[in-house]
Design an enzyme around this catalytic site. Structure first.
Site, PDB file in Angstrom:
ATOM      1  N   CYS A  93      -4.339  -7.841  -3.787  1.00  0.00           N
ATOM      2  CA  CYS A  93      -3.507  -7.496  -4.948  1.00  0.00           C
ATOM      3  C   CYS A  93      -2.786  -8.692  -5.568  1.00  0.00           C
ATOM      4  CB  CYS A  93      -2.499  -6.418  -4.579  1.00  0.00           C
ATOM      5  SG  CYS A  93      -3.278  -4.836  -4.256  1.00  0.00           S
ATOM      6  N   ASN A  98      -1.879   1.858  -8.928  1.00  0.00           N
ATOM      7  CA  ASN A  98      -2.015   0.468  -8.476  1.00  0.00           C
ATOM      8  C   ASN A  98      -3.396  -0.047  -8.899  1.00  0.00           C
ATOM      9  OD1 ASN A  98      -2.415  -1.875  -7.010  1.00  0.00           O
ATOM     10  ND2 ASN A  98      -1.756  -1.034  -5.038  1.00  0.00           N
ATOM     11  N   HIS A 153       4.346  -6.312  -8.582  1.00  0.00           N
ATOM     12  CA  HIS A 153       3.118  -5.559  -8.352  1.00  0.00           C
ATOM     13  C   HIS A 153       3.465  -4.075  -8.316  1.00  0.00           C
ATOM     14  CE1 HIS A 153      -0.770  -4.445  -7.143  1.00  0.00           C
ATOM     15  NE2 HIS A 153      -0.462  -4.141  -5.900  1.00  0.00           N
TER      16      HIS A 153
HETATM   17  N1  ACO Z   1      -0.571  14.242  -0.784  1.00  0.00           N
HETATM   18  C1  ACO Z   1       0.133  15.014   0.056  1.00  0.00           C
HETATM   19  N2  ACO Z   1       0.501  14.611   1.290  1.00  0.00           N
HETATM   20  C2  ACO Z   1       0.169  13.374   1.666  1.00  0.00           C
HETATM   21  C3  ACO Z   1      -0.565  12.500   0.821  1.00  0.00           C
HETATM   22  C4  ACO Z   1      -0.926  12.996  -0.446  1.00  0.00           C
HETATM   23  N3  ACO Z   1      -1.624  12.240  -1.325  1.00  0.00           N
HETATM   24  N4  ACO Z   1      -0.752  11.333   1.466  1.00  0.00           N
HETATM   25  C5  ACO Z   1      -0.164  11.456   2.668  1.00  0.00           C
HETATM   26  N5  ACO Z   1       0.386  12.696   2.789  1.00  0.00           N
HETATM   27  C6  ACO Z   1       1.095  13.243   3.920  1.00  0.00           C
HETATM   28  C7  ACO Z   1       0.722  12.606   5.224  1.00  0.00           C
HETATM   29  O1  ACO Z   1      -0.446  13.200   5.740  1.00  0.00           O
HETATM   30  C8  ACO Z   1       1.937  12.871   6.065  1.00  0.00           C
HETATM   31  O2  ACO Z   1       1.887  14.208   6.524  1.00  0.00           O
HETATM   32  P1  ACO Z   1       2.351  14.583   8.028  1.00  0.00           P
HETATM   33  O3  ACO Z   1       3.811  14.228   8.085  1.00  0.00           O
HETATM   34  O4  ACO Z   1       2.060  16.041   8.119  1.00  0.00           O
HETATM   35  O5  ACO Z   1       1.506  13.730   8.906  1.00  0.00           O
HETATM   36  C9  ACO Z   1       3.085  12.778   5.054  1.00  0.00           C
HETATM   37  O6  ACO Z   1       2.505  12.960   3.762  1.00  0.00           O
HETATM   38  C10 ACO Z   1       3.798  11.440   5.072  1.00  0.00           C
HETATM   39  O7  ACO Z   1       2.804  10.394   5.095  1.00  0.00           O
HETATM   40  P2  ACO Z   1       3.211   8.875   5.050  1.00  0.00           P
HETATM   41  O8  ACO Z   1       1.990   8.043   5.217  1.00  0.00           O
HETATM   42  O9  ACO Z   1       4.343   8.681   6.005  1.00  0.00           O
HETATM   43  O10 ACO Z   1       3.748   8.770   3.548  1.00  0.00           O
HETATM   44  P3  ACO Z   1       4.547   7.629   2.884  1.00  0.00           P
HETATM   45  O11 ACO Z   1       5.817   8.145   2.373  1.00  0.00           O
HETATM   46  O12 ACO Z   1       4.574   6.372   3.734  1.00  0.00           O
HETATM   47  O13 ACO Z   1       3.649   7.295   1.599  1.00  0.00           O
HETATM   48  C11 ACO Z   1       2.096   5.629   0.829  1.00  0.00           C
HETATM   49  C12 ACO Z   1       2.336   6.813   1.760  1.00  0.00           C
HETATM   50  C13 ACO Z   1       2.268   6.118  -0.607  1.00  0.00           C
HETATM   51  C14 ACO Z   1       0.682   5.109   1.029  1.00  0.00           C
HETATM   52  C15 ACO Z   1       3.145   4.533   1.129  1.00  0.00           C
HETATM   53  O14 ACO Z   1       3.158   4.260   2.516  1.00  0.00           O
HETATM   54  C16 ACO Z   1       2.895   3.233   0.402  1.00  0.00           C
HETATM   55  O15 ACO Z   1       3.056   3.150  -0.810  1.00  0.00           O
HETATM   56  N6  ACO Z   1       2.555   2.160   1.121  1.00  0.00           N
HETATM   57  C17 ACO Z   1       2.408   0.844   0.522  1.00  0.00           C
HETATM   58  C18 ACO Z   1       1.143   0.689  -0.288  1.00  0.00           C
HETATM   59  C19 ACO Z   1       1.046  -0.719  -0.836  1.00  0.00           C
HETATM   60  O16 ACO Z   1       2.038  -1.401  -1.035  1.00  0.00           O
HETATM   61  N7  ACO Z   1      -0.145  -1.211  -1.098  1.00  0.00           N
HETATM   62  C20 ACO Z   1      -0.199  -2.560  -1.622  1.00  0.00           C
HETATM   63  C21 ACO Z   1      -1.327  -3.237  -1.628  1.00  0.00           C
HETATM   64  S1  ACO Z   1      -2.865  -2.422  -1.683  1.00  0.00           S
HETATM   65  C22 ACO Z   1      -4.034  -3.695  -1.711  1.00  0.00           C
HETATM   66  O17 ACO Z   1      -3.734  -4.825  -1.515  1.00  0.00           O
HETATM   67  C23 ACO Z   1      -5.494  -3.312  -1.903  1.00  0.00           C
END
Ligand code: ACO
Length: 316
Positions: A110, A273, A243
């Site tokens: 990214c 993203n 980003h």
């Molecule tokens: N819809 C509904 N529920 C979901 C979804 C969805 N799309 N995705 C995950 N959940 C659920 C999970 O299964 C979990 O359920 P559980 O508690 O029953 O197990 C719950 O929601 C919480 O999941 P988390 O993974 O803890 O959710 P979080 O709040 O961390 O959000 C996310 C996930 C959006 C991916 C976040 O962690 C994030 O933004 N991370 C950083 C991403 C990033 O910065 N990427 C940058 C670079 S990418 C690159 O370089 C290619």
């Protein structure tokens, strides 16, 4: 001598996919996606390829800068979702826009647009180039596992480009890498009958929460570091373009710096993203909306696969 930005461009594929569209075939909801990421919709390719988008963004940036393709001395291109591993996607853009200069791809997840600007600054410093085209294009829809709600909902497609000329606008930069595969898109592992095991499927694999912590830490640290390289204070900065991976990451940085509400540019609600294309798309939006004036200071800051992060300060 570094460079100045002569013009910007972008291409966004017209097809819009809303959160409700996704929830028709995936166990997710508009409410969850908006609350946890800030994303409302993203654009995805239907018939456009990564190179198609790059060509349109490049033409747009050339037109905006008044530079003819024949004047270009180098084309750099970043993507994590290119049409080809080889040839370099940049070579195909070179042919299609009618340029004759060398062209190559830079791979760095990214934050690759900012790693690319740093490479470009080196070419200008060595006096090897007078005009350069830097493009970032991402067809993330090609490298997503559309059955994985953890990743499929957060990415989108698009391309952005800048044309650079001789100048002294690139004031400072910081690049950071901590090698890890917690965000990865493995290459297709082939069919060799001699391998004893095979790599993961060639889609985005991401440990979301670890990435989240890395992202907030780097965004805050990198912005502080580049600012401290200059004699500027936060009050001197017109826009910070972070980003766009998750609105909660941007909000965390915003709170840490206690800045004015609109200092951090946000468009994740419309695009998701778009990996390395994110920052040049945002830059083009601001430029074309007349929201950057000559002499304005900008901080660009990105993080992602590598793990890597990068920031720079630019005077417009
Ligand atoms: N819809 C509904 N529920 C979901 C979804 C969805 N799309 N995705 C995950 N959940 C659920 C999970 O299964 C979990 O359920 P559980 O508690 O029953 O197990 C719950 O929601 C919480 O999941 P988390 O993974 O803890 O959710 P979080 O709040 O961390 O959000 C996310 C996930 C959006 C991916 C976040 O962690 C994030 O933004 N991370 C950083 C991403 C990033 O910065 N990427 C940058 C670079 S990418 C690159 O370089 C290619």
């Amino acid at each position: 001598m570094s460079f100045k930005i002569l013009g910007t461009g972008r291409f966004i594929p017209p097809k819009i996919v809303t959160n409700d569209d996704l929830s028709k075939f995936m166990d997710t909801s508009d409410e969850w996606i908006v609350e946890r990421t800030g994303i409302r919709e993203r654009h995805v390719c239907t018939e456009e390829t990564t190179v198609d988008m790059a060509v349109e963004a490049a033409k747009n940036a050339l037109e905006n800068s008044g530079v003819d393709p024949s004047e270009l001395d180098m084309i750099l291109f970043t993507t994590s979702s290119g049409d080809y591993t080889t040839p370099a996607n940049a070579c195909l853009v070179q042919a299609r826009i009618g340029a004759t200069c060398p062209a190559m791809d830079v791979v760095s997840g990214c934050p690759a647009f900012l790693f690319m600007l740093d490479c470009a600054a080196g070419y200008f410093a060595r006096g090897r180039v007078k005009k350069m085209l830097c493009i970032s294009a991402e067809r993330m829809s090609r490298v997503l596992d559309w059955d994985d709600r953890n990743t499929a909902v957060i990415f989108g497609d698009g391309a952005g480009a800048v044309v650079l000329g001789e100048g002294d606008s690139y004031l400072t930069s910081r690049l950071y890498v901590r090698g890890s595969t917690i965000i990865q898109i493995p290459n297709y592992d082939g069919k060799s009958p001699f391998y004893t095991s095979h790599a993961e499927t060639p889609w985005v694999h991401m440990k979301g929460q670890e990435t989240f912590k890395f992202a907030v830490t780097r965004l805050v640290t990198d912005i502080k570091d580049v600012l401290s390289d200059t004699s500027l204070s936060m009050d001197d900065i017109r826009h910070i373009i972070p980003h766009q991976a998750n609105l909660r990451i941007i909000d965390a940085a915003r709170k840490r710096f206690k800045t004015r509400e609109d200092l951090f540019y946000v468009n994740i609600d419309r695009y998701g993203n778009t990996s390395s294309a994110t920052i040049p798309i945002a830059l083009d939006e601001l430029n074309r909306a007349g929201k950057i004036e000559k002499g304005d200071y900008l901080i660009l800051s990105a993080f992602g696969a590598g793990l890597s992060s990068a920031s720079c300060v630019i005077r417009w």
